[in-house]
Design a protein around this motif. Structure first.
Motif, mmCIF file in Angstrom:
data_model
loop_
_atom_site.group_PDB
_atom_site.id
_atom_site.type_symbol
_atom_site.label_atom_id
_atom_site.label_comp_id
_atom_site.label_asym_id
_atom_site.label_seq_id
_atom_site.Cartn_x
_atom_site.Cartn_y
_atom_site.Cartn_z
ATOM 1 N N ARG A 101 5.607 23.558 19.954
ATOM 2 C CA ARG A 101 6.854 22.796 19.970
ATOM 3 C C ARG A 101 6.533 21.344 19.631
ATOM 4 O O ARG A 101 5.404 20.884 19.796
ATOM 5 C CB ARG A 101 7.562 22.879 21.323
ATOM 6 N N ALA A 102 7.554 20.658 19.130
ATOM 7 C CA ALA A 102 7.459 19.223 18.874
ATOM 8 C C ALA A 102 8.651 18.562 19.546
ATOM 9 O O ALA A 102 9.717 19.166 19.666
ATOM 10 C CB ALA A 102 7.451 18.933 17.377
ATOM 11 N N VAL A 103 8.481 17.332 19.984
ATOM 12 C CA VAL A 103 9.527 16.627 20.720
ATOM 13 C C VAL A 103 9.798 15.300 20.021
ATOM 14 O O VAL A 103 8.876 14.567 19.660
ATOM 15 C CB VAL A 103 9.108 16.373 22.182
ATOM 16 N N VAL A 136 6.185 13.968 18.543
ATOM 17 C CA VAL A 136 4.892 14.305 19.154
ATOM 18 C C VAL A 136 4.774 15.820 19.283
ATOM 19 O O VAL A 136 5.768 16.541 19.203
ATOM 20 C CB VAL A 136 4.745 13.651 20.551
ATOM 21 N N ASP A 137 3.538 16.277 19.476
ATOM 22 C CA ASP A 137 3.337 17.709 19.711
ATOM 23 C C ASP A 137 3.577 18.015 21.189
ATOM 24 O O ASP A 137 4.027 17.151 21.955
ATOM 25 C CB ASP A 137 1.937 18.127 19.257
ATOM 26 N N ALA A 138 3.285 19.235 21.608
ATOM 27 C CA ALA A 138 3.592 19.657 22.975
ATOM 28 C C ALA A 138 2.809 18.879 24.021
ATOM 29 O O ALA A 138 3.189 18.866 25.198
ATOM 30 C CB ALA A 138 3.322 21.154 23.130
ATOM 31 N N GLN A 139 1.716 18.228 23.626
ATOM 32 C CA GLN A 139 0.902 17.473 24.574
ATOM 33 C C GLN A 139 1.129 15.971 24.481
ATOM 34 O O GLN A 139 0.474 15.211 25.181
ATOM 35 C CB GLN A 139 -0.575 17.788 24.342
ATOM 36 N N LYS A 178 4.417 22.397 10.151
ATOM 37 C CA LYS A 178 5.679 22.339 10.877
ATOM 38 C C LYS A 178 5.556 23.022 12.239
ATOM 39 O O LYS A 178 4.814 23.996 12.394
ATOM 40 C CB LYS A 178 6.804 22.980 10.064
ATOM 41 N N PRO A 179 6.270 22.529 13.231
ATOM 42 C CA PRO A 179 6.223 23.130 14.571
ATOM 43 C C PRO A 179 7.052 24.406 14.630
ATOM 44 O O PRO A 179 7.908 24.659 13.771
ATOM 45 C CB PRO A 179 6.835 22.038 15.455
ATOM 46 N N LYS A 180 6.793 25.205 15.654
ATOM 47 C CA LYS A 180 7.596 26.414 15.835
ATOM 48 C C LYS A 180 8.970 26.086 16.395
ATOM 49 O O LYS A 180 9.951 26.768 16.104
ATOM 50 C CB LYS A 180 6.868 27.389 16.773
ATOM 51 N N ARG A 200 14.443 25.600 7.666
ATOM 52 C CA ARG A 200 12.994 25.365 7.562
ATOM 53 C C ARG A 200 12.203 26.343 8.419
ATOM 54 O O ARG A 200 10.983 26.229 8.529
ATOM 55 C CB ARG A 200 12.680 23.918 7.981
ATOM 56 N N GLY A 201 12.888 27.295 9.047
ATOM 57 C CA GLY A 201 12.217 28.278 9.885
ATOM 58 C C GLY A 201 11.750 27.729 11.215
ATOM 59 O O GLY A 201 10.768 28.218 11.788
ATOM 60 N N ILE A 202 12.446 26.705 11.723
ATOM 61 C CA ILE A 202 12.061 26.049 12.976
ATOM 62 C C ILE A 202 13.130 26.309 14.030
ATOM 63 O O ILE A 202 14.330 26.103 13.784
ATOM 64 C CB ILE A 202 11.893 24.529 12.764
ATOM 65 N N LEU A 203 12.719 26.775 15.182
ATOM 66 C CA LEU A 203 13.639 26.947 16.303
ATOM 67 C C LEU A 203 14.010 25.580 16.855
ATOM 68 O O LEU A 203 13.317 24.584 16.609
ATOM 69 C CB LEU A 203 12.993 27.811 17.389
ATOM 70 N N HIS A 204 15.095 25.516 17.623
ATOM 71 C CA HIS A 204 15.518 24.220 18.175
ATOM 72 C C HIS A 204 16.024 24.384 19.605
ATOM 73 O O HIS A 204 16.641 25.392 19.956
ATOM 74 C CB HIS A 204 16.608 23.581 17.300
ATOM 75 N N GLN A 205 15.698 23.407 20.407
ATOM 76 C CA GLN A 205 16.211 23.291 21.771
ATOM 77 C C GLN A 205 16.714 21.860 21.929
ATOM 78 O O GLN A 205 15.970 20.971 22.317
ATOM 79 C CB GLN A 205 15.125 23.611 22.799
#
Length: 269
Positions: A101-103, A136-139, A178-180, A200-205
């Protein structure tokens, strides 16, 4: 003994990225100041926030104007963006990148002297300001950053942040691009941008407006707020003093690179 701002390991990464300037054969003039000393001066200004003209001569970094010119030239040559990309590659090789995931988030800063990419800040009584958009990435590792006017809406930079992520190599196979999944707060609520992510094949929350609080995204989205706090530990990024946006963008990208370097070396504090 004071900690060295540019240690040998970091310099080995930076040096190949710097453009080579050939000296004139006739009337070569004064020998240019060593690049490593100039980089030390640039980092000192970034971290301390002092004006260029107050750069201590005892550091051997030359004048503040010399460091400013070199910062501008290296920004024009794309050095800081390349440095950020190289460090992201090294982080991926060390299995420290988590792109499950990316934020995305942003933060506004005051622009004291105005200039391009400044606008009325709606959170600061419409005083001139700029906005840092961060992905940013998940971390919490910064993978992309954009500078805009303070009155640009957050959602307008969501797709540019995603598309601007450099291909992260460091392992065999296809580069990580690209992030998932992408997470963001209510400021990014937009059907059009959700559709753009899906294409783009990316899920979103993404939290929705006009709904009760309690999306539970805060349990994972806090990493981007921590990364923004890390960026603003560099005092030159808390307030924008530069009229030229390219200079502030150079500091912004260099700040992201230094955060990546500290995470890589496990010495962030």
């Amino acid at each position: 003994m004071a900690r060295e701002l540019v240690d040998d390991e970091l310099w080995e990464i930076v040096q190949p990225l710097l453009p080579v300037k050939r000296r004139r054969k006739t009337h070569p003039g004064r020998k240019p100041l060593d690049d490593r000393r100039v980089l030390t001066g640039i980092l000192f200004v970034l971290q301390s926030g002092i004006p260029w003209e107050m750069l201590p001569q005892e550091m051997g970094c030359g004048s503040g104007m010399t460091c400013w010119r070199r910062l501008r030239a290296w920004q024009k040559a794309g050095v800081w963006k390349k440095l950020h990309g190289v460090l992201l590659d090294k982080l991926r090789a060390a299995d420290k990148i988590d792109f499950s995931r990316a934020v995305a988030d942003s933060s506004s800063v005051r622009a004291v002297h105005g200039g391009k990419k400044t606008g009325p800040n709606p959170t600061d009584r419409r005083k001139k300001g700029s906005k840092h958009h961060l992905l940013v990435d998940a971390q919490g590792i910064p993978v992309n950053v954009i500078l805009t006017k303070a009155n640009r809406h957050d959602v307008t930079q969501l797709v540019p942040l995603i598309d601007g992520v450099p291909p992260m190599r460091g392992k065999r196979g296809r580069p990580l691009k690209k992030p998932k999944c992408v997470q963001a707060d209510r400021a990014y609520d937009s059907c059009a941008h959700r559709l753009a992510l899906e294409q783009r094949g990316i899920l979103h929350q993404i939290a929705r407006r006009r709904t009760k609080h309690g999306s539970n995204l805060g349990k994972t989205r806090w990493v981007v707020e921590r990364s923004i706090a890390w960026l603003h530990q560099f005092r030159r990024l808390r307030v924008r003093y530069e009229r030229l946006p390219s200079i502030h963008e150079a500091f912004l990208r260099l700040g992201c690179a230094i955060i990546c370097w500290r995470i890589l070396k496990k010495s962030f504090c």
